[in-house]
Design a protein around this motif. Structure first.
Motif, PDB file in Angstrom:
ATOM      1  N   VAL A  89       0.851  -1.185   0.000  1.00 53.27           N
ATOM      2  CA  VAL A  89       0.000   0.000   0.000  1.00 53.27           C
ATOM      3  C   VAL A  89       0.889   1.238   0.000  1.00 53.27           C
ATOM      4  N   LYS A  90       0.576   2.189  -0.878  1.00 50.66           N
ATOM      5  CA  LYS A  90       1.267   3.477  -0.912  1.00 50.66           C
ATOM      6  C   LYS A  90       0.288   4.560  -0.493  1.00 50.66           C
ATOM      7  N   ILE A  91       0.753   5.478   0.330  1.00 52.14           N
ATOM      8  CA  ILE A  91      -0.069   6.609   0.753  1.00 52.14           C
ATOM      9  C   ILE A  91       0.660   7.873   0.331  1.00 52.14           C
ATOM     10  N   GLN A  92      -0.003   8.700  -0.461  1.00 52.15           N
ATOM     11  CA  GLN A  92       0.556   9.963  -0.949  1.00 52.15           C
ATOM     12  C   GLN A  92      -0.355  11.078  -0.462  1.00 52.15           C
ATOM     13  N   ILE A  93       0.215  12.040   0.256  1.00 51.01           N
ATOM     14  CA  ILE A  93      -0.567  13.133   0.828  1.00 51.01           C
ATOM     15  C   ILE A  93      -0.228  14.427   0.095  1.00 51.01           C
ATOM     16  N   SER A  94      -1.272  15.126  -0.355  1.00 56.27           N
ATOM     17  CA  SER A  94      -1.093  16.439  -0.975  1.00 56.27           C
ATOM     18  C   SER A  94      -1.927  17.445  -0.187  1.00 56.27           C
ATOM     19  N   LYS A  95      -1.927  18.685  -0.625  1.00 57.99           N
ATOM     20  CA  LYS A  95      -2.705  19.716   0.074  1.00 57.99           C
ATOM     21  C   LYS A  95      -4.204  19.455  -0.022  1.00 57.99           C
ATOM     22  N   GLN A  96      -4.655  18.894  -1.154  1.00 63.82           N
ATOM     23  CA  GLN A  96      -6.083  18.693  -1.367  1.00 63.82           C
ATOM     24  C   GLN A  96      -6.605  17.357  -0.857  1.00 63.82           C
ATOM     25  N   ARG A  97      -5.784  16.300  -0.930  1.00 64.57           N
ATOM     26  CA  ARG A  97      -6.319  14.976  -0.613  1.00 64.57           C
ATOM     27  C   ARG A  97      -5.221  13.993  -0.264  1.00 64.57           C
ATOM     28  N   THR A  98      -5.657  12.846   0.179  1.00 61.20           N
ATOM     29  CA  THR A  98      -4.774  11.718   0.446  1.00 61.20           C
ATOM     30  C   THR A  98      -5.148  10.608  -0.512  1.00 61.20           C
ATOM     31  N   VAL A  99      -4.162  10.079  -1.227  1.00 61.09           N
ATOM     32  CA  VAL A  99      -4.390   9.001  -2.178  1.00 61.09           C
ATOM     33  C   VAL A  99      -3.792   7.729  -1.591  1.00 61.09           C
ATOM     34  N   ILE A 100      -4.623   6.690  -1.506  1.00 61.27           N
ATOM     35  CA  ILE A 100      -4.187   5.390  -1.008  1.00 61.27           C
ATOM     36  C   ILE A 100      -4.219   4.427  -2.182  1.00 61.27           C
ATOM     37  N   SER A 101      -3.067   3.878  -2.522  1.00 67.17           N
ATOM     38  CA  SER A 101      -2.964   2.932  -3.634  1.00 67.17           C
ATOM     39  C   SER A 101      -2.630   1.557  -3.080  1.00 67.17           C
ATOM     40  N   ALA A 102      -3.507   0.589  -3.299  1.00 69.85           N
ATOM     41  CA  ALA A 102      -3.267  -0.791  -2.883  1.00 69.85           C
ATOM     42  C   ALA A 102      -2.857  -1.578  -4.116  1.00 69.85           C
ATOM     43  N   ILE A 103      -1.675  -2.172  -4.086  1.00 66.97           N
ATOM     44  CA  ILE A 103      -1.115  -2.857  -5.245  1.00 66.97           C
ATOM     45  C   ILE A 103      -1.509  -4.339  -5.199  1.00 66.97           C
ATOM     46  N   ASN A 104      -2.168  -4.800  -6.249  1.00 64.85           N
ATOM     47  CA  ASN A 104      -2.636  -6.196  -6.358  1.00 64.85           C
ATOM     48  C   ASN A 104      -3.467  -6.614  -5.152  1.00 64.85           C
ATOM     49  N   SER A 105      -4.389  -5.778  -4.785  1.00 62.37           N
ATOM     50  CA  SER A 105      -5.220  -6.060  -3.611  1.00 62.37           C
ATOM     51  C   SER A 105      -6.402  -6.948  -3.972  1.00 62.37           C
ATOM     52  N   PRO A 106      -6.951  -7.640  -2.971  1.00 65.80           N
ATOM     53  CA  PRO A 106      -8.205  -8.357  -3.219  1.00 65.80           C
ATOM     54  C   PRO A 106      -9.293  -7.341  -3.562  1.00 65.80           C
ATOM     55  N   ARG A 107     -10.180  -7.699  -4.457  1.00 65.77           N
ATOM     56  CA  ARG A 107     -11.246  -6.774  -4.853  1.00 65.77           C
ATOM     57  C   ARG A 107     -12.478  -7.055  -4.011  1.00 65.77           C
ATOM     58  N   SER A 108     -12.440  -6.565  -2.766  1.00 68.61           N
ATOM     59  CA  SER A 108     -13.579  -6.821  -1.899  1.00 68.61           C
ATOM     60  C   SER A 108     -13.771  -5.673  -0.915  1.00 68.61           C
ATOM     61  N   VAL A 109     -14.990  -5.533  -0.470  1.00 63.12           N
ATOM     62  CA  VAL A 109     -15.314  -4.528   0.530  1.00 63.12           C
ATOM     63  C   VAL A 109     -14.624  -4.878   1.848  1.00 63.12           C
ATOM     64  N   LYS A 110     -14.497  -6.167   2.122  1.00 62.02           N
ATOM     65  CA  LYS A 110     -13.858  -6.614   3.354  1.00 62.02           C
ATOM     66  C   LYS A 110     -12.401  -6.136   3.412  1.00 62.02           C
ATOM     67  N   PHE A 111     -11.690  -6.203   2.281  1.00 65.48           N
ATOM     68  CA  PHE A 111     -10.309  -5.730   2.257  1.00 65.48           C
ATOM     69  C   PHE A 111     -10.250  -4.221   2.489  1.00 65.48           C
ATOM     70  N   VAL A 112     -11.099  -3.468   1.804  1.00 61.30           N
ATOM     71  CA  VAL A 112     -11.107  -2.011   1.964  1.00 61.30           C
ATOM     72  C   VAL A 112     -11.408  -1.640   3.413  1.00 61.30           C
ATOM     73  N   ASP A 113     -12.354  -2.335   4.017  1.00 59.55           N
ATOM     74  CA  ASP A 113     -12.692  -2.074   5.417  1.00 59.55           C
ATOM     75  C   ASP A 113     -11.505  -2.378   6.329  1.00 59.55           C
ATOM     76  N   ALA A 114     -10.806  -3.506   6.090  1.00 56.61           N
ATOM     77  CA  ALA A 114      -9.635  -3.855   6.903  1.00 56.61           C
ATOM     78  C   ALA A 114      -8.535  -2.822   6.736  1.00 56.61           C
ATOM     79  N   LEU A 115      -8.308  -2.376   5.502  1.00 56.28           N
ATOM     80  CA  LEU A 115      -7.286  -1.368   5.232  1.00 56.28           C
ATOM     81  C   LEU A 115      -7.614  -0.051   5.926  1.00 56.28           C
TER      82      LEU A 115
END
Length: 189
Positions: A46-72
């Motif tokens: 997981v990469k987290i990039q913070i800018s003045k406007q927003r935070t971008v969270i990039s999960a590389i080859n993550s499971p495609r599920s709501v459960k994963f997003v919730d855990a993250l």
């Protein structure tokens, strides 16, 4: 979770260990196939990039599920309240991104919700190794539609590769080109 913080820029790289159950088949002593459930663990970068406007969270080859997003999100927010909304990738953002490379041509597109006739909508995929028209297909001209995915053949600094942008926030690319593609995409956000 393991983390690596960058003190010079507002970013972090980490690994999230996400448990899941898979089914396996094995033969018992009598030679019959028996199905079992086994717990396994996915390691997701997981990469987290913070800018003045927003935070971008990039999960590389993550499971495609709501459960994963919730855990993250639960791990990142450490039990605090949060609201998560997937980024919608649209054609304008894709065109802005592919313009950063030496050459890029659209080779495949999946579209949906275009009007076929009164009260009927369609969905289709069009692909051409020679490249598609800029407006994807003549039957879409002047019609409303939504993009599901766009695949481009990109050439940059003597490398050629395919990149697929999906409207739900996903990008598919060969891992060899991730360090080239992901930072340029994050800077556009």
């Amino acid at each position: 979770m393991l983390a690596d913080l960058d003190e010079e820029r507002p970013s972090a790289s980490l690994y999230l260990f996400h448990p899941r159950i898979i089914s396996i088949a094995r033969r018992d002593d009598d030679g019959e196939v028996v199905w079992d459930s086994v717990e396994t663990v996915d390691r997701v970068a997981v990469k987290i990039q913070i800018s003045k406007q927003r935070t971008v969270i990039s999960a590389i080859n993550s499971p495609r599920s709501v459960k994963f997003v919730d855990a993250l999100m639960s791990e990142l927010c450490q039990g605090g309240r949060y609201f998560f909304e997937s980024m919608e990738i649209d054609e304008a953002l894709v065109k802005k991104h592919v313009s950063r490379f030496d050459t890029a041509r659209l080779v495949s597109a999946k579209v949906r919700d275009f009007a076929v006739y009164e009260g009927a909508v369609g969905r289709f995929e069009v692909t051409s190794k020679n490249g598609l028209m800029e407006n994807i297909a003549p039957l879409l001209q002047g019609k409303y539609y939504k993009m599901d995915s766009l695949t481009y053949e990109v050439t940059h600094k003597f490398s050629s590769f395919l990149v697929t942008y999906m409207n739900g926030g996903g990008i598919k690319i060969n891992e060899d080109y991730l360090d080239l593609l992901l930072p340029t995409f994050e800077r556009l956000l």
